[in-house]
Scaffold this motif. Sequence first.
Motif, mmCIF file in Angstrom:
data_model
loop_
_atom_site.group_PDB
_atom_site.id
_atom_site.type_symbol
_atom_site.label_atom_id
_atom_site.label_comp_id
_atom_site.label_asym_id
_atom_site.label_seq_id
_atom_site.Cartn_x
_atom_site.Cartn_y
_atom_site.Cartn_z
ATOM 1 N N GLN A 119 0.731 -1.070 0.069
ATOM 2 C CA GLN A 119 0.381 0.421 0.419
ATOM 3 C C GLN A 119 1.016 1.113 -0.188
ATOM 4 O O GLN A 119 0.661 2.586 -0.677
ATOM 5 C CB GLN A 119 -1.397 -0.093 1.448
ATOM 6 N N LYS A 135 1.066 4.130 -2.533
ATOM 7 C CA LYS A 135 0.905 5.201 -2.658
ATOM 8 C C LYS A 135 2.695 6.361 -3.153
ATOM 9 O O LYS A 135 2.301 7.786 -3.214
ATOM 10 C CB LYS A 135 0.282 6.059 -0.801
ATOM 11 N N THR A 158 1.970 8.955 -6.219
ATOM 12 C CA THR A 158 2.227 10.577 -6.448
ATOM 13 C C THR A 158 3.027 10.894 -7.760
ATOM 14 O O THR A 158 3.187 12.490 -7.705
ATOM 15 C CB THR A 158 3.229 11.417 -5.082
#
Length: 314
Positions: free
Chosen positions: A234, A238, A242
């Motif tokens: 996870q 993430k 970005t």
Amino acid sequence: MTSCNNSIPRPLTFTLAGIPGLESSHGWFSVPFFLIFLVTIIGNVTIINIIWLEKSLHEPMFLLLSTLSFVDVCLVIVIVPRMLGIFWMNAKEISFDACLTQMFFIPSFYVMESGILLAMAFDRFVAIWYPLRYTTILDSNILVKMALAILARAVAVLTPAPILTKRLELFQTQVIAYSYCAYMAVVMIACGDISTHIVYGLLVIAASVGVDLVFVILSYALILHAVFSIPSWQARRKALGTCGSHLCVIGLFYSPVVFSVLSQILGYHMAAYLQIIIDNLYFLVPPMANPLIYAVRTKQIREWVFRVLKCHRD
């Protein structure tokens, strides 16, 4: 070496052909180019205003994005109005000095855009490798220095273009087979030895876009190394999320350059009118798509846009 049997002295004005061979379709071509111009201006001005007004977006990533949007606006303003003048009013004549001006500013803004994309890659590298020191490393002083370095490099590598062009005295014709004053398009209609100009043109590409692409690839190699060192899936997702918008913009900006270089190496030649259309799109599609990509993929900007639209409906 370009020799001329019937050369003419350097003309006071050049004639921009638009899209040679498709003159009868100039009216049709004006529609997509005009729409690209509108979408680019509206999209990038919106991005600039959102970042300017929303204090929470005054972070390095978004400040670099607003700089990119400003350069994109400048780029299309330099190219498209002159192009639409050709398509709509047959305003093909351009003075020699105006030609030199366009010859300097168009590639300058393009080189600046490449430099900003490199700066944004560095921004993502710092954010992932040094998250706790992110705002300390990329403080306002560093951002200003990066912006000045990008501007200085563009001026340094492109200033010789108009100077070298002014030294050309004889030409085969005064018709430039383009819709804007491109340096190599002017050089190719000159008489005499143009080898210096060709070498300079290649050096500009290598010293700007070429170098930037190498460092962008290096930055993302280091970013991927850092991301895949994270044990949590996870957290990896993430971190990569970005970079999503920036990777899309990079792919859109650099892929035409890579395609052009590969096609020349492999000896692939396309029709002149098709080459001119593609060259126009090299400059115009990324500035149009950049704000759309960031508006769709960046949560903060997307929420701000939705909030504005909701206020207008209410």
